[in-house]
Design an enzyme around this catalytic site. Structure first.
Site, PDB file in Angstrom:
ATOM      1  N   ARG A  23     -37.610  12.972  82.949  1.00  0.00           N
ATOM      2  CA  ARG A  23     -36.724  11.901  83.439  1.00  0.00           C
ATOM      3  C   ARG A  23     -36.773  11.792  84.963  1.00  0.00           C
ATOM      4  NH1 ARG A  23     -33.021  10.839  78.900  1.00  0.00           N
ATOM      5  NH2 ARG A  23     -32.282   9.131  80.163  1.00  0.00           N
ATOM      6  N   ARG A  27     -31.594   7.419  87.625  1.00  0.00           N
ATOM      7  CA  ARG A  27     -30.405   7.119  88.436  1.00  0.00           C
ATOM      8  C   ARG A  27     -30.149   8.037  89.611  1.00  0.00           C
ATOM      9  NH1 ARG A  27     -26.806   6.684  83.246  1.00  0.00           N
ATOM     10  NH2 ARG A  27     -28.317   8.327  82.857  1.00  0.00           N
ATOM     11  N   ARG A  36     -31.593  -1.367  89.392  1.00  0.00           N
ATOM     12  CA  ARG A  36     -30.729  -1.508  88.220  1.00  0.00           C
ATOM     13  C   ARG A  36     -29.556  -2.456  88.437  1.00  0.00           C
ATOM     14  NH1 ARG A  36     -29.058  -1.374  84.382  1.00  0.00           N
ATOM     15  NH2 ARG A  36     -28.229   0.504  83.429  1.00  0.00           N
ATOM     16  N   ASP A  72     -38.696   4.229  77.263  1.00  0.00           N
ATOM     17  CA  ASP A  72     -37.666   5.037  76.596  1.00  0.00           C
ATOM     18  C   ASP A  72     -38.137   5.296  75.176  1.00  0.00           C
ATOM     19  OD1 ASP A  72     -34.723   6.027  77.118  1.00  0.00           O
ATOM     20  OD2 ASP A  72     -34.768   5.304  75.048  1.00  0.00           O
ATOM     21  N   TYR A 149     -31.008   8.935  66.024  1.00  0.00           N
ATOM     22  CA  TYR A 149     -30.400   7.741  66.643  1.00  0.00           C
ATOM     23  C   TYR A 149     -30.276   6.605  65.632  1.00  0.00           C
ATOM     24  CZ  TYR A 149     -30.550   9.728  71.328  1.00  0.00           C
ATOM     25  OH  TYR A 149     -30.325  10.513  72.426  1.00  0.00           O
TER      26      TYR A 149
HETATM   27  O1  CP3 Z   1     -39.087  10.619  82.487  1.00  0.00           O
HETATM   28  C1  CP3 Z   1     -39.127   9.491  82.980  1.00  0.00           C
HETATM   29  O2  CP3 Z   1     -38.946   9.270  84.188  1.00  0.00           O
HETATM   30  C2  CP3 Z   1     -39.486   8.331  82.079  1.00  0.00           C
HETATM   31  C3  CP3 Z   1     -38.368   7.625  81.574  1.00  0.00           C
HETATM   32  C4  CP3 Z   1     -37.566   8.087  80.368  1.00  0.00           C
HETATM   33  C5  CP3 Z   1     -36.352   7.443  80.041  1.00  0.00           C
HETATM   34  N1  CP3 Z   1     -35.944   7.921  78.848  1.00  0.00           N
HETATM   35  C6  CP3 Z   1     -35.688   6.405  80.845  1.00  0.00           C
HETATM   36  C7  CP3 Z   1     -34.237   6.224  80.718  1.00  0.00           C
HETATM   37  C8  CP3 Z   1     -37.842   9.022  79.366  1.00  0.00           C
HETATM   38  C9  CP3 Z   1     -38.962  10.019  79.237  1.00  0.00           C
HETATM   39  C10 CP3 Z   1     -36.797   8.892  78.408  1.00  0.00           C
HETATM   40  C11 CP3 Z   1     -36.760   9.663  77.155  1.00  0.00           C
HETATM   41  C12 CP3 Z   1     -35.534   9.668  76.358  1.00  0.00           C
HETATM   42  N2  CP3 Z   1     -34.655   8.645  76.127  1.00  0.00           N
HETATM   43  C13 CP3 Z   1     -35.112  10.761  75.575  1.00  0.00           C
HETATM   44  C14 CP3 Z   1     -35.848  12.066  75.454  1.00  0.00           C
HETATM   45  C15 CP3 Z   1     -35.645  12.902  76.663  1.00  0.00           C
HETATM   46  C16 CP3 Z   1     -34.327  13.580  76.738  1.00  0.00           C
HETATM   47  O3  CP3 Z   1     -33.698  13.461  77.790  1.00  0.00           O
HETATM   48  O4  CP3 Z   1     -33.952  14.237  75.767  1.00  0.00           O
HETATM   49  C17 CP3 Z   1     -33.929  10.405  74.925  1.00  0.00           C
HETATM   50  C18 CP3 Z   1     -33.094  11.273  74.010  1.00  0.00           C
HETATM   51  C19 CP3 Z   1     -33.645   9.055  75.274  1.00  0.00           C
HETATM   52  C20 CP3 Z   1     -32.538   8.205  74.799  1.00  0.00           C
HETATM   53  C21 CP3 Z   1     -31.709   7.692  75.882  1.00  0.00           C
HETATM   54  N3  CP3 Z   1     -32.107   6.739  76.807  1.00  0.00           N
HETATM   55  C22 CP3 Z   1     -30.359   8.025  76.175  1.00  0.00           C
HETATM   56  C23 CP3 Z   1     -29.533   9.033  75.398  1.00  0.00           C
HETATM   57  C24 CP3 Z   1     -29.982   7.256  77.270  1.00  0.00           C
HETATM   58  C25 CP3 Z   1     -28.598   7.146  77.863  1.00  0.00           C
HETATM   59  C26 CP3 Z   1     -28.186   8.383  78.527  1.00  0.00           C
HETATM   60  C27 CP3 Z   1     -28.604   8.335  79.942  1.00  0.00           C
HETATM   61  O5  CP3 Z   1     -29.339   9.244  80.378  1.00  0.00           O
HETATM   62  O6  CP3 Z   1     -28.150   7.392  80.582  1.00  0.00           O
HETATM   63  C28 CP3 Z   1     -31.102   6.510  77.687  1.00  0.00           C
HETATM   64  C29 CP3 Z   1     -31.169   5.571  78.820  1.00  0.00           C
HETATM   65  C30 CP3 Z   1     -32.217   5.842  79.842  1.00  0.00           C
HETATM   66  N4  CP3 Z   1     -33.533   6.036  79.563  1.00  0.00           N
HETATM   67  C31 CP3 Z   1     -32.043   5.889  81.254  1.00  0.00           C
HETATM   68  C32 CP3 Z   1     -33.307   6.127  81.806  1.00  0.00           C
HETATM   69  C33 CP3 Z   1     -33.662   6.227  83.261  1.00  0.00           C
HETATM   70  C34 CP3 Z   1     -30.748   5.689  82.012  1.00  0.00           C
HETATM   71  C35 CP3 Z   1     -30.310   4.287  81.781  1.00  0.00           C
HETATM   72  C36 CP3 Z   1     -29.815   3.510  82.954  1.00  0.00           C
HETATM   73  O7  CP3 Z   1     -30.580   3.213  83.885  1.00  0.00           O
HETATM   74  O8  CP3 Z   1     -28.654   3.107  82.867  1.00  0.00           O
END
Ligand code: CP3
Length: 348
Positions: A23, A27, A36, A72, A149
């Protein structure tokens, strides 16, 4: 190209331990928060130019050894007919979750090359933009984490609905997992075709399962997806959290590199996993909030456990958190390079 990361993925010697952060775009970076304000997360993911801009933000800010495509795990579910949104303060929501065998039977079976074309296009564009500065990682959620999910309708603490479906409707469970294994395998394969040089399978929530349930309800499907991804000829990282009690099963399922979290010492993970696979991990993401001397001391302890072992990639044990201090990210990355290259030179 700087090949430290790819070399480590192939078990080759390196000049310093490679590091990237799960990740790493997101943010905690002001550049991301600014973008964003203008666009929703799904808009960014579905617009290759924006996805590539975000992919590049951490690469331009830090000395990272790999980029990961900004995407994602959940848009794959949209292609099956699930209605996804990200709600501020709540995280992901599936508005029509899978609750019955009929819901599962009604799912669409698209070609991920079509349903996820935006990410494949982003990968092509990111490779151009990276111009071989560092390798690009593609990724997918794993069948279990995606199913959780789809069934729960969002994030979950106890996975009661997912496990109930598993135990009460095993046929429907297996048919859902078969569908997901196919989708995930083809999606990963297509990402490698589009230019991803390494693939990571995120089974973030698989540690919620007992080892025997993992074996019965999940392992064949993760295994199928990984096998298909490996047919593309690129290394595959198999990541999960809370897997300390089932690392032999995770290894047997597949993957060239196994991702581990901080709930196990790397020396112990290493003893369990043996030398045939690479290892990625495993600092607690919350250590990035600690005073720098503590953060560095703990990073050094991890490196000390792995420095003589080929095929080691430094990473967090799970994704970086949104309020992480940016200066500590930069300091950790530079420390891992400096400390590990010094140790490697001393051992020569
Ligand atoms: O690693 C990177 O930089 C690439 C981007 C990436 C995102 N999601 C962007 C994202 C990756 C690799 C993911 C994977 C992801 N997404 C996983 C597996 C990794 C882990 O952390 O376990 C999972 C479970 C998700 C599902 C997901 N997406 C959730 C639960 C959320 C909300 C929680 C949160 O962190 O806000 C997201 C949203 C998300 N995906 C964001 C980002 C940068 C934040 C959203 C925002 O900008 O508001």
């Amino acid at each position: 190209m700087q090949t430290r990361f790819l070399d480590a993925c192939h078990g080759q010697p390196v000049d310093a331990v490679p590091i990237w952060l799960m990740r790493q775009a997101g943010r905690y970076m002001a550049e991301y928060r600014t973008l964003r304000q203008q666009y929703g997360i799904l808009d960014i993911i579905k617009t290759p130019e924006l996805a590539v801009e975000v992919t590049m933000q951490p690469i331009n800010a830090f000395n990272l050894d790999a980029a990961i495509i900004f995407a994602d795990i959940l848009p794959l579910l949209e292609g099956l007919g699930l209605d996804l949104s990200f709600i501020k303060g709540e995280g992901p929501v599936i508005h029509n979750p899978l609750r019955t065998p009929a819901d599962i039977a009604a799912l669409s079976r698209p070609d991920p090359r079509d349903s996820l074309a935006f990410t494949l296009n982003a990968i092509r564009l990111a490779r151009q933009e990276l111009a071989d500065r560092v390798p690009l990682i593609g990724f997918s959620g794993a069948p279990f984490t995606l199913a959780s999910y789809a069934i729960e309708g969002g994030s979950s603490r106890n996975y009661i609905l997912s496990k109930s479906l598993m135990y009460e409707q095993p046929q429907a469970w297996h048919s859902l997992m078969e569908l997901l294994a196919y989708q995930v395998g083809e999606y990963l394969y297509a990402q490698a075709e589009a230019g991803a040089q390494v693939l990571q399978l995120f089974d973030s929530w698989v540690g919620a399962l007992s080892p025997v349930d993992y074996q019965t309800y999940v392992m064949p499907y993760s295994g199928q997806a990984i096998k298909r991804a490996q047919e593309a000829g690129v290394p595959v990282i198999h990541f999960g959290t809370s897997t300390a009690g089932m690392l032999p099963l995770i290894k047997a399922t597949g993957g060239d590199i196994i991702g581990v979290d901080w709930r196990i010492e790397l020396s112990q993970a290493r003893a369990i996993l043996g030398e045939e696979v690479g290892i990625q991990g495993n600092i607690d993401p919350v250590l990035l909030y600690a005073p720098l001397p503590i953060l560095k001391e703990r990073a050094a302890a991890i490196i000390d456990q792995m420095i003589d072992r080929p095929g080691y990639i430094f990473n967090l044990g799970h994704g970086i958190l949104p309020t992480t201090p940016v200066e500590h990210v930069a300091a950790l990355i530079d420390f891992v390079h400096d400390y590990s290259s010094e140790r490697l030179r001393a051992d020569d």
